[in-house]
Motif scaffolding. Structure first.
Motif, short mmCIF file in Angstrom:
data_model
loop_
_atom_site.label_atom_id
_atom_site.label_comp_id
_atom_site.label_asym_id
_atom_site.label_seq_id
_atom_site.Cartn_x
_atom_site.Cartn_y
_atom_site.Cartn_z
N TYR A 65 39.33 18.35 58.87
CA TYR A 65 40.74 17.95 59.50
C TYR A 65 41.95 18.04 57.71
CZ TYR A 65 37.86 15.03 61.68
OH TYR A 65 36.80 14.17 62.60
N ASP A 66 43.01 18.70 58.31
CA ASP A 66 44.06 19.47 57.63
C ASP A 66 45.28 18.23 57.51
OD1 ASP A 66 45.14 18.66 60.41
OD2 ASP A 66 45.76 21.09 60.37
N LYS A 67 45.16 17.00 57.69
CA LYS A 67 45.35 15.43 57.16
C LYS A 67 44.86 14.22 57.42
CE LYS A 67 47.37 15.40 62.30
NZ LYS A 67 48.38 15.64 63.17
N PRO A 68 44.98 13.10 56.54
CA PRO A 68 44.92 12.07 57.17
C PRO A 68 44.69 11.54 59.03
CG PRO A 68 46.61 11.96 55.18
CD PRO A 68 46.25 13.34 56.08
N LEU B 287 40.70 -3.21 58.73
CA LEU B 287 40.75 -2.51 57.44
C LEU B 287 42.31 -2.18 57.71
CD1 LEU B 287 40.94 -1.83 54.52
CD2 LEU B 287 39.33 0.44 54.87
N ASN B 288 43.95 -1.70 57.40
CA ASN B 288 44.56 -1.03 57.74
C ASN B 288 44.67 -0.10 56.86
OD1 ASN B 288 45.25 -3.98 59.15
ND2 ASN B 288 45.86 -2.67 60.02
N VAL B 289 45.54 1.13 57.25
CA VAL B 289 45.08 2.39 56.48
C VAL B 289 47.24 2.59 56.49
CG1 VAL B 289 44.75 4.29 55.31
CG2 VAL B 289 43.15 3.21 56.78
N PHE B 290 47.69 2.34 55.55
CA PHE B 290 48.97 3.12 55.11
C PHE B 290 49.72 4.42 54.42
CE2 PHE B 290 53.44 1.96 53.00
CZ PHE B 290 54.47 2.40 54.02
N LEU B 291 50.15 5.09 55.00
CA LEU B 291 50.25 5.64 54.06
C LEU B 291 51.54 6.32 54.30
CD1 LEU B 291 48.59 8.42 56.66
CD2 LEU B 291 47.15 7.86 54.22
N PRO B 292 52.47 6.05 52.37
CA PRO B 292 53.65 6.31 52.90
C PRO B 292 54.12 6.71 52.44
CG PRO B 292 52.42 4.97 50.17
CD PRO B 292 51.39 5.49 51.81
N GLU B 293 53.68 8.03 52.59
CA GLU B 293 54.71 9.14 52.21
C GLU B 293 55.21 10.36 53.15
OE1 GLU B 293 53.28 11.15 48.60
OE2 GLU B 293 53.84 9.55 47.21
N ALA B 294 54.00 9.38 54.48
CA ALA B 294 53.56 11.02 55.70
C ALA B 294 55.38 10.32 56.15
CB ALA B 294 52.50 10.01 56.81
N ASP B 295 55.31 12.19 56.36
CA ASP B 295 55.73 12.75 57.01
C ASP B 295 56.61 12.74 59.25
OD1 ASP B 295 54.77 14.47 57.62
OD2 ASP B 295 55.12 16.18 56.52
N SER C 237 51.91 6.52 60.77
CA SER C 237 51.37 6.29 59.35
C SER C 237 50.44 4.82 58.95
CB SER C 237 53.00 6.46 58.48
OG SER C 237 53.50 5.49 58.66
N TRP C 238 50.23 4.07 59.60
CA TRP C 238 49.30 2.78 59.25
C TRP C 238 48.07 2.61 60.64
CZ3 TRP C 238 49.72 -1.28 56.79
CH2 TRP C 238 49.01 -3.17 57.47
N PHE C 239 47.61 2.56 60.19
CA PHE C 239 46.39 2.65 61.22
C PHE C 239 45.49 1.15 61.03
CE2 PHE C 239 47.20 6.59 59.50
CZ PHE C 239 47.35 7.12 60.85
#
Length: 290
Positions: A11-14, A233-241, A245-247
């Motif tokens: 994959y090319d992104k989270p 488990l939640n994953v947060f991507l604070p710099e996601a454009d 951004s929340w999983f």
């Protein structure tokens, strides 16, 4: 069935990878046995899959499917009991549910399911990954091992008196909760991490987040793969454009974080969240990572 190249989902992104969306792969032949793989990610840096073997089943190796690789490997047993053998040396180890086994490159290995009532399910973490020529392509450069041993005859008449000397030769390391290297990853103590193995190629560990807590904001000097064991488990991507951004990940789900991605782990539920992770090649962030 000859050797079929393993699929390489990348994959090319989270990316969140629900268990039912992982790539299925069957490998092996009549001599080696057959293994069902559920491949979550196989990037240029990290390889993560879940293997499955029925009760009484096994994988060994054959001329077409040689199990000797140029990688560091960790097996974490999710269900069942694995008997893991090095047929070149006769070393045999038992790995039970909740335990991990670690070995380095150039280690021949066979695995058996010694649970009569359930499938053997184990998470495999592997780096450098197959995309770097470390798996079947590398195995074909090695002479096929045609004489096998499933017992260390040099230990006969010496056990347990010479236990330390015998175990010093072992290449397979079985690791339970009492064998990990513990880390508290933030000043508040919210994220407790235990490392099963950390080499120049691969770091594998287990994390626990208490209810209502979050881990520190982190970046790593490698690709990271995550697999949820218990809880949400939640994953947060604070710099996601982009959105999302929340999983939210459930047991059996995985997540992929490319090198240099900024992230936070959160637990928004009422129960603890436990997960496995692997980072390759470097757990610590480096200035030249991109």
């Amino acid at each position: 069935m000859g050797r079929r190249p393993s699929p390489r989902p990348s994959y090319d992104k989270p990316t969140a990878i629900p268990r039912n969306q992982a790539t299925l792969h069957l490998w092996g032949d009549e001599e080696s046995g057959y293994v069902e793989d559920r491949i979550f990610v196989s990037s240029d840096r990290i390889h993560q899959l879940e293997l499955s073997i029925p009760p009484g089943g096994r994988f060994q190796h054959s001329d077409q499917n040689r199990t000797i690789f140029a990688a560091d490997q960790v097996y974490y047993v999710l269900e069942g009991t694995m008997a893991l053998a090095n047929p070149a040396t006769g070393e045999v180890q038992r790995v039970r549910t909740g335990e991990a086994a670690f070995f380095r490159r150039d280690t021949w290995h066979h695995a058996y399911n010694y649970d009569a009532s359930s499938r053997l399910r184990a998470l495999e973490l592997f780096a450098p990954p197959p995309s770097q020529g470390t798996s079947s392509a590398y195995a074909r450069t090695k002479d096929n091992l045609t004489e096998w041993s499933y017992g260390d005859n040099t230990a006969l008449t010496r056990w347990p008196m010479d236990r330390a000397q015998i175990e010093e030769k072992h290449q397979i390391h079985v690791l339970g909760e009492d064998d990990v290297l513990w880390r508290i990853e933030d000043p508040d103590g919210d994220l407790l991490v235990g490392l099963y193995a950390s080499t120049d190629h691969l770091t594998v560990g287990r994390g626990t987040l208490l209810p209502g807590r979050r881990g520190p904001r982190r970046r790593h000097g490698g690709d990271q793969s995550v697999y949820v064991l218990d809880g949400t488990l939640n994953v947060f991507l604070p710099e996601a454009d982009s959105i999302p951004s929340w999983f939210a990940l459930q047991p059996g789900d995985a997540f992929y974080l490319p090198i240099g991605t900024t992230y936070e782990f959160h637990n928004a539920s009422a129960t603890s969240a436990t997960f496995l992770f692997a980072v390759a090649p470097s757990y610590l962030e480096r200035e030249d990572d991109s």
